[in-house]
Design an enzyme around this catalytic site. Structure first.
Site, short mmCIF file in Angstrom:
data_model
loop_
_atom_site.label_atom_id
_atom_site.label_comp_id
_atom_site.label_asym_id
_atom_site.label_seq_id
_atom_site.Cartn_x
_atom_site.Cartn_y
_atom_site.Cartn_z
N TYR A 177 0.96 -1.36 0.09
CA TYR A 177 0.12 0.10 0.13
C TYR A 177 0.96 1.15 0.07
CZ TYR A 177 -5.12 -0.26 -0.07
OH TYR A 177 -6.16 -0.29 -0.41
N GLU A 203 -0.35 4.79 -0.43
CA GLU A 203 -0.84 6.10 -0.77
C GLU A 203 -0.13 7.16 -0.50
OE1 GLU A 203 -4.64 6.03 1.61
OE2 GLU A 203 -5.62 4.63 0.36
N ASP A 223 -5.21 13.25 -25.70
CA ASP A 223 -5.41 11.88 -25.35
C ASP A 223 -4.75 10.92 -26.24
OD1 ASP A 223 -6.06 9.17 -25.13
OD2 ASP A 223 -8.34 9.88 -24.63
N THR A 268 -3.00 5.92 -22.33
CA THR A 268 -2.76 4.51 -21.70
C THR A 268 -1.36 4.09 -22.05
OG1 THR A 268 -3.93 3.74 -23.72
CG2 THR A 268 -5.28 4.27 -21.62
N LYS A 322 -1.48 0.16 -25.58
CA LYS A 322 -2.09 0.05 -26.90
C LYS A 322 -0.51 -0.18 -27.23
CE LYS A 322 -6.40 2.00 -26.06
NZ LYS A 322 -6.53 2.73 -24.84
N ARG A 369 -1.77 -2.55 -18.62
CA ARG A 369 -2.91 -1.64 -18.51
C ARG A 369 -2.59 -0.56 -17.66
NH1 ARG A 369 -6.30 -4.63 -21.68
NH2 ARG A 369 -7.84 -2.89 -21.81
N1 DSN Z 1 -11.40 0.54 -25.62
C1 DSN Z 1 -10.32 1.36 -26.18
C2 DSN Z 1 -10.40 1.36 -27.70
O1 DSN Z 1 -10.50 -0.02 -28.08
O2 DSN Z 1 -9.94 2.18 -28.37
C3 DSN Z 1 -10.36 2.86 -25.78
O3 DSN Z 1 -10.86 2.92 -24.61
#
Ligand code: DSN
Length: 390
Positions: free
Chosen positions: A46, A48, A196, A222, A225, A231
């Site tokens: 933990y 925080e 984004d 994120t 990808k 993630r």
């Molecule tokens: N779910 C993602 C995508 O497939 O583009 C976006 O959050």
């Protein structure tokens, strides 16, 4: 594992991933090292607060993990730590966007974001997301004929609506965004510029997509990808008198969440280290090459590619073609039955419903990680064509 039931399911999912051709544009395959970090003892801790200022004892090691992750994040995107700060605690992209809005905007402020059905994301102000309930979306989309961003039209919307924030970076737009022109759109309204870059972060890191940092106040990405990590999400903010980084840190913790997932942060640090290696540049280049070949081969076979092609890792195919083809859901189901995994997707100005739209979205980040090259893309496109025609 002692738990045979769960073990069986994990093994089955591994086997499923192995046997399919994965063209989900937002997925990828992480390295064994990233998996190892995710499954490490850091999960037990933990922490925080932030490094050096935690609410629990025993953080001398995880502080170093978090600091290393931040250092690597800034370095990967060529950012001077005196000019940019980064928060690495956000659990994923949607809460990270909400944290940025919470830090920067009063409730009810106007967010100019691309509509979901044109290629935007739920958290760019869609009504179904809290971002459309707590703030007001000023929607924008693509030009109907070219299916490209129309910067003059966006300028008109911005001057008329005076949004407080312009959000750019999309989930289904296959072409390069002109960051400079978008910044001019934002400036016309005095709007905060939020990027984004979740989909394209790996391409930016690999040098095959222009970096948005010069034009942005905040950048969220994120990490799972094209960046090929676990993630998670990173929030970058420009350091100036506005002290955005302080507001963002507070918006993430305690605003949005409690303890950060330290195993996840360790795994992000590993992925960022991998993305800084020369091999990752080759990977990003190959992703774009593969995507272009996949799109061009399908186009040659007669399928309509939205926006007339791709410069990135993804593109949309209009499978419906005004009733002459097959719906997006039927196409996605048929491909899945034959071992090709895609997602059904609305196309800009879709006349069909999101549950059974006119198109599918294809991406090559995952298959490129598995070593696929142009010749494999041609074969895959031929198989897709044959199946959809059947
Ligand atoms: N779910 C993602 C995508 O497939 O583009 C976006 O959050």
């Amino acid at each position: 594992m002692k738990d045979k039931k769960v073990e069986k399911l994990i093994v089955a999912e591994k086997a499923r991933q192995k046997k399919v051709v994965n063209l989900i544009a937002s997925e990828n395959y992480v390295s064994a090292d990233v998996l190892k970090a995710l499954g490490s003892e850091s999960v037990n801790k933990y922490a925080e607060g932030y490094a050096g200022a935690r609410y629990y004892g025993g953080n001398e090691v995880v502080d170093q993990i978090e600091n290393l992750c931040k250092e690597r994040a800034l370095k990967l995107f060529g950012l001077d730590p005196k000019v940019w700060a980064v928060n690495v605690q956000s659990l994923s992209g949607s809460p990270a966007n909400v944290a940025v809005y919470t830090a920067v905007l009063p409730l009810g402020a106007k967010i100019m974001g691309m509509s979901l059905d044109q290629g935007g994301h739920l958290t760019h102000g869609h009504k179904a997301s809290v971002t459309g309930k707590w703030w007001k979306q000023i929607p924008y989309g693509l030009d109907k004929d070219s299916e490209l961003l129309d910067y003059d039209e966006l300028l008109k919307i911005a001057m008329l609506e005076k949004p407080d924030m312009l959000v750019m970076g999309y989930t289904a737009y296959s072409k390069i965004i002109d960051w400079h022109k978008m910044k001019m759109v934002a400036d016309s309204a005095g709007a905060h510029v939020h990027v984004d870059m979740s989909h394209i972060a790996g391409l930016v890191a690999g040098g095959v997509y222009p970096s948005p940092f010069e034009y942005a106040d905040t950048v969220m990405t994120t990490t799972h990808k094209t960046l090929r990590g676990p993630r998670s999400a990173l929030i970058f903010s420009r350091i100036d008198d506005r002290k955005l980084y302080e507001k963002i840190d507070k918006a993430v913790f305690p605003g949005m969440q409690g303890g950060p997932h330290m195993n996840q942060i360790a795994a992000v640090a590993v992925a960022l280290g991998e993305a800084a290696k020369p091999d990752f540049k080759k990977y990003a280049k190959q992703v774009v090459k593969n995507t272009k070949v996949l799109a061009n081969t399908l186009a040659k076979k007669g399928w309509r590619i939205v926006s007339k092609g791709t410069d990135t890792h993804l593109f949309l195919v209009d499978t419906w073609m005004n009733g002459k083809g097959i719906s997006g859901k039927a196409a996605s189901d048929l491909l899945e039955q034959n071992g090709i995994i895609v997602n059904k997707n609305t196309i800009p100005f879709d006349v069909r419903s999101p549950m059974d739209p006119s198109g599918i979205r294809l991406g090559t980040a995952a298959e490129t990680t598995r070593g696929k090259k142009e010749k494999d893309m041609i074969k895959t496109a031929e198989k897709i064509d044959k199946l959809l025609r059947s």
